[in-house]
Motif scaffolding. Sequence first.
Motif, PDB file in Angstrom:
ATOM      1  N   SER A  15       0.860  -1.173   0.000  1.00 23.55           N
ATOM      2  CA  SER A  15       0.000   0.000   0.000  1.00 23.55           C
ATOM      3  C   SER A  15       0.899   1.226   0.000  1.00 23.55           C
ATOM      4  CB  SER A  15      -0.895  -0.007   1.242  1.00 23.55           C
ATOM      5  OG  SER A  15      -1.802   1.060   1.214  1.00 23.55           O
ATOM      6  N   ASN A  16       0.350   2.371  -0.412  1.00 26.27           N
ATOM      7  CA  ASN A  16       1.077   3.629  -0.385  1.00 26.27           C
ATOM      8  C   ASN A  16       2.454   3.502  -1.040  1.00 26.27           C
ATOM      9  OD1 ASN A  16       1.746   6.297   0.151  1.00 26.27           O
ATOM     10  ND2 ASN A  16       2.385   5.894   2.243  1.00 26.27           N
ATOM     11  N   THR A  17       2.464   2.986  -2.255  1.00 32.04           N
ATOM     12  CA  THR A  17       3.748   2.675  -2.876  1.00 32.04           C
ATOM     13  C   THR A  17       3.737   2.811  -4.386  1.00 32.04           C
ATOM     14  OG1 THR A  17       4.301   1.116  -1.123  1.00 32.04           O
ATOM     15  CG2 THR A  17       5.443   0.815  -3.195  1.00 32.04           C
ATOM     16  N   PHE A  18       4.808   3.380  -4.893  1.00 31.55           N
ATOM     17  CA  PHE A  18       5.197   3.188  -6.286  1.00 31.55           C
ATOM     18  C   PHE A  18       6.409   2.291  -6.194  1.00 31.55           C
ATOM     19  CE2 PHE A  18       8.181   4.181  -9.661  1.00 31.55           C
ATOM     20  CZ  PHE A  18       7.409   3.865 -10.767  1.00 31.55           C
ATOM     21  N   GLY A  19       6.312   1.095  -6.719  1.00 32.42           N
ATOM     22  CA  GLY A  19       7.391   0.136  -6.575  1.00 32.42           C
ATOM     23  C   GLY A  19       7.809  -0.486  -7.885  1.00 32.42           C
ATOM     24  N   LEU A  20       9.080  -0.754  -7.992  1.00 32.06           N
ATOM     25  CA  LEU A  20       9.683  -1.376  -9.159  1.00 32.06           C
ATOM     26  C   LEU A  20      10.529  -2.542  -8.659  1.00 32.06           C
ATOM     27  CD1 LEU A  20      10.220  -0.978 -12.247  1.00 32.06           C
ATOM     28  CD2 LEU A  20      12.207   0.380 -11.579  1.00 32.06           C
ATOM     29  N   PHE A  21      10.303  -3.731  -9.221  1.00 32.48           N
ATOM     30  CA  PHE A  21      10.991  -4.928  -8.742  1.00 32.48           C
ATOM     31  C   PHE A  21      11.473  -5.773  -9.928  1.00 32.48           C
ATOM     32  CE2 PHE A  21      10.391  -8.764  -5.630  1.00 32.48           C
ATOM     33  CZ  PHE A  21      11.756  -8.872  -5.469  1.00 32.48           C
ATOM     34  N   SER A  35      16.755 -16.989  -8.710  1.00 31.35           N
ATOM     35  CA  SER A  35      16.346 -15.636  -9.082  1.00 31.35           C
ATOM     36  C   SER A  35      16.854 -14.628  -8.057  1.00 31.35           C
ATOM     37  CB  SER A  35      14.829 -15.541  -9.215  1.00 31.35           C
ATOM     38  OG  SER A  35      14.208 -15.804  -7.976  1.00 31.35           O
ATOM     39  N   ALA A  36      17.061 -13.403  -8.529  1.00 34.13           N
ATOM     40  CA  ALA A  36      17.510 -12.327  -7.636  1.00 34.13           C
ATOM     41  C   ALA A  36      17.186 -10.993  -8.284  1.00 34.13           C
ATOM     42  CB  ALA A  36      19.002 -12.432  -7.370  1.00 34.13           C
ATOM     43  N   GLY A  37      17.028  -9.978  -7.431  1.00 36.63           N
ATOM     44  CA  GLY A  37      16.793  -8.642  -7.949  1.00 36.63           C
ATOM     45  C   GLY A  37      16.560  -7.639  -6.843  1.00 36.63           C
ATOM     46  N   PRO A  38      16.669  -6.356  -7.180  1.00 32.67           N
ATOM     47  CA  PRO A  38      16.412  -5.283  -6.218  1.00 32.67           C
ATOM     48  C   PRO A  38      14.972  -4.780  -6.319  1.00 32.67           C
ATOM     49  CG  PRO A  38      17.447  -4.358  -8.154  1.00 32.67           C
ATOM     50  CD  PRO A  38      17.307  -5.851  -8.397  1.00 32.67           C
ATOM     51  N   LEU A  39      14.405  -4.442  -5.200  1.00 36.79           N
ATOM     52  CA  LEU A  39      13.088  -3.813  -5.146  1.00 36.79           C
ATOM     53  C   LEU A  39      13.309  -2.361  -4.727  1.00 36.79           C
ATOM     54  CD1 LEU A  39       9.941  -5.220  -3.438  1.00 36.79           C
ATOM     55  CD2 LEU A  39      10.668  -2.909  -2.975  1.00 36.79           C
ATOM     56  N   GLY A  78      12.832   2.514   0.546  1.00 34.80           N
ATOM     57  CA  GLY A  78      14.151   1.910   0.567  1.00 34.80           C
ATOM     58  C   GLY A  78      14.360   0.947  -0.579  1.00 34.80           C
ATOM     59  N   THR A  79      15.493   0.280  -0.522  1.00 36.08           N
ATOM     60  CA  THR A  79      15.879  -0.718  -1.506  1.00 36.08           C
ATOM     61  C   THR A  79      15.956  -2.061  -0.805  1.00 36.08           C
ATOM     62  OG1 THR A  79      17.197   0.918  -2.691  1.00 36.08           O
ATOM     63  CG2 THR A  79      17.652  -1.406  -3.173  1.00 36.08           C
ATOM     64  N   GLU A  80      15.319  -3.051  -1.391  1.00 36.80           N
ATOM     65  CA  GLU A  80      15.369  -4.402  -0.845  1.00 36.80           C
ATOM     66  C   GLU A  80      16.064  -5.297  -1.860  1.00 36.80           C
ATOM     67  OE1 GLU A  80      12.193  -7.887   0.206  1.00 36.80           O
ATOM     68  OE2 GLU A  80      11.709  -5.860   0.895  1.00 36.80           O
ATOM     69  N   LEU A  81      17.052  -6.037  -1.413  1.00 38.01           N
ATOM     70  CA  LEU A  81      17.777  -6.962  -2.274  1.00 38.01           C
ATOM     71  C   LEU A  81      17.318  -8.374  -1.927  1.00 38.01           C
ATOM     72  CD1 LEU A  81      21.279  -5.312  -1.810  1.00 38.01           C
ATOM     73  CD2 LEU A  81      19.633  -4.909  -3.651  1.00 38.01           C
ATOM     74  N   ASP A  82      16.691  -9.045  -2.900  1.00 41.43           N
ATOM     75  CA  ASP A  82      16.109 -10.372  -2.660  1.00 41.43           C
ATOM     76  C   ASP A  82      16.736 -11.418  -3.577  1.00 41.43           C
ATOM     77  OD1 ASP A  82      14.370  -9.356  -0.786  1.00 41.43           O
ATOM     78  OD2 ASP A  82      12.655  -9.268  -2.139  1.00 41.43           O
ATOM     79  N   GLY A  83      16.792 -12.643  -3.077  1.00 43.46           N
ATOM     80  CA  GLY A  83      17.256 -13.776  -3.873  1.00 43.46           C
ATOM     81  C   GLY A  83      16.511 -15.032  -3.466  1.00 43.46           C
ATOM     82  N   ALA A  84      16.392 -15.973  -4.397  1.00 42.53           N
ATOM     83  CA  ALA A  84      15.668 -17.217  -4.113  1.00 42.53           C
ATOM     84  C   ALA A  84      16.250 -18.361  -4.923  1.00 42.53           C
ATOM     85  CB  ALA A  84      14.183 -17.054  -4.434  1.00 42.53           C
ATOM     86  N   ILE A  85      16.175 -19.538  -4.334  1.00 47.71           N
ATOM     87  CA  ILE A  85      16.512 -20.788  -5.024  1.00 47.71           C
ATOM     88  C   ILE A  85      15.356 -21.734  -4.769  1.00 47.71           C
ATOM     89  CG2 ILE A  85      18.102 -22.739  -5.153  1.00 47.71           C
ATOM     90  CD1 ILE A  85      20.280 -20.891  -4.020  1.00 47.71           C
ATOM     91  N   ARG A  86      14.774 -22.263  -5.854  1.00 50.19           N
ATOM     92  CA  ARG A  86      13.648 -23.193  -5.735  1.00 50.19           C
ATOM     93  C   ARG A  86      13.894 -24.408  -6.612  1.00 50.19           C
ATOM     94  NH1 ARG A  86      11.238 -18.504  -6.772  1.00 50.19           N
ATOM     95  NH2 ARG A  86      10.377 -17.385  -5.018  1.00 50.19           N
ATOM     96  N   TYR A  87      13.507 -25.557  -6.088  1.00 50.68           N
ATOM     97  CA  TYR A  87      13.572 -26.795  -6.860  1.00 50.68           C
ATOM     98  C   TYR A  87      12.177 -27.403  -6.894  1.00 50.68           C
ATOM     99  CZ  TYR A  87      14.628 -31.473  -8.390  1.00 50.68           C
ATOM    100  OH  TYR A  87      14.636 -32.653  -9.086  1.00 50.68           O
TER     101      TYR A  87
END
Length: 184
Positions: free
Chosen positions: A71-77, A91-95, A129-138
Motif C-alpha cells: 500500500s502507499n507505494t510506487f514500486g519497481l521490482f 532468481s535475484a533482484g532489487p526492489l 528503501g531498496t530491498e535486495l532479494d534472492g531465491a533458489i527453488r527446486y
Amino acid sequence: LDLIVASGDADSADNAQTAFRADSSYGFGLVLFRRVLAAQTGHATATAGDPGLVGQPAQGLTRFPSRGAVSNTFGLFPRLSIAPLEGLEISAGPLFAFALAPPIDPLNTRLAGGTPMNALDAKPGKYWGTELDGAIRYRAIFGQTELVLGVEGGVLLPGSALNMPSGQPMAAVPGGRAIVQLRL
C-alpha cells in the motif's frame, strides 16, 4: 519486472480511506511489506487506539494495519531468473519502493500536534528503501505429486520514509524463509 502503484492515505483521522491495499498474498518482496510495515502498522493500531494515550481513537483505525499488503507505494521490482537444471530456478533482484503519501503514524502525528511523523517518531521522507532479494527453488513431479523446496532471503536497506529521530534511516533489516510444499 513487477511494477505497482498503490495509493496512500496521508491522514488516518479524516474519516476517508484513500489507500489502496493489494491482497496480502501478492508477493512483492520479502522484508519491507511483509515484515517491517506489517509490524509498524499493526503496532500503530494498538497505540493509536489506546484511550489512555489518545482520549478517543480515530474512527476506522482497524483498517490501518497493512497485514503485509503493499500500500502507499510506487514500486519497481526487476528480477533475473535462470534455470541451470530442469526443475531448479535461481532468481535475484532489487526492489525499489517510494511512498506516494507521507507514511504517517497516527499516535506520533497526534502527539506532534498534527505534524506528520512516522512510526519511528521522525519526519518521514518519500523513499521506503531498496530491498535486495534472492531465491533458489527446486520443483519435482513424481506422477501426480509435486514437491517444491526452496529458500528465499533478502535485506532491506531503509530509505528516508523509515527515518529515525536522528534523521538517519533505521538499520538494515534481513529476512528469509524456507519453502517446503507438497501437492498431492
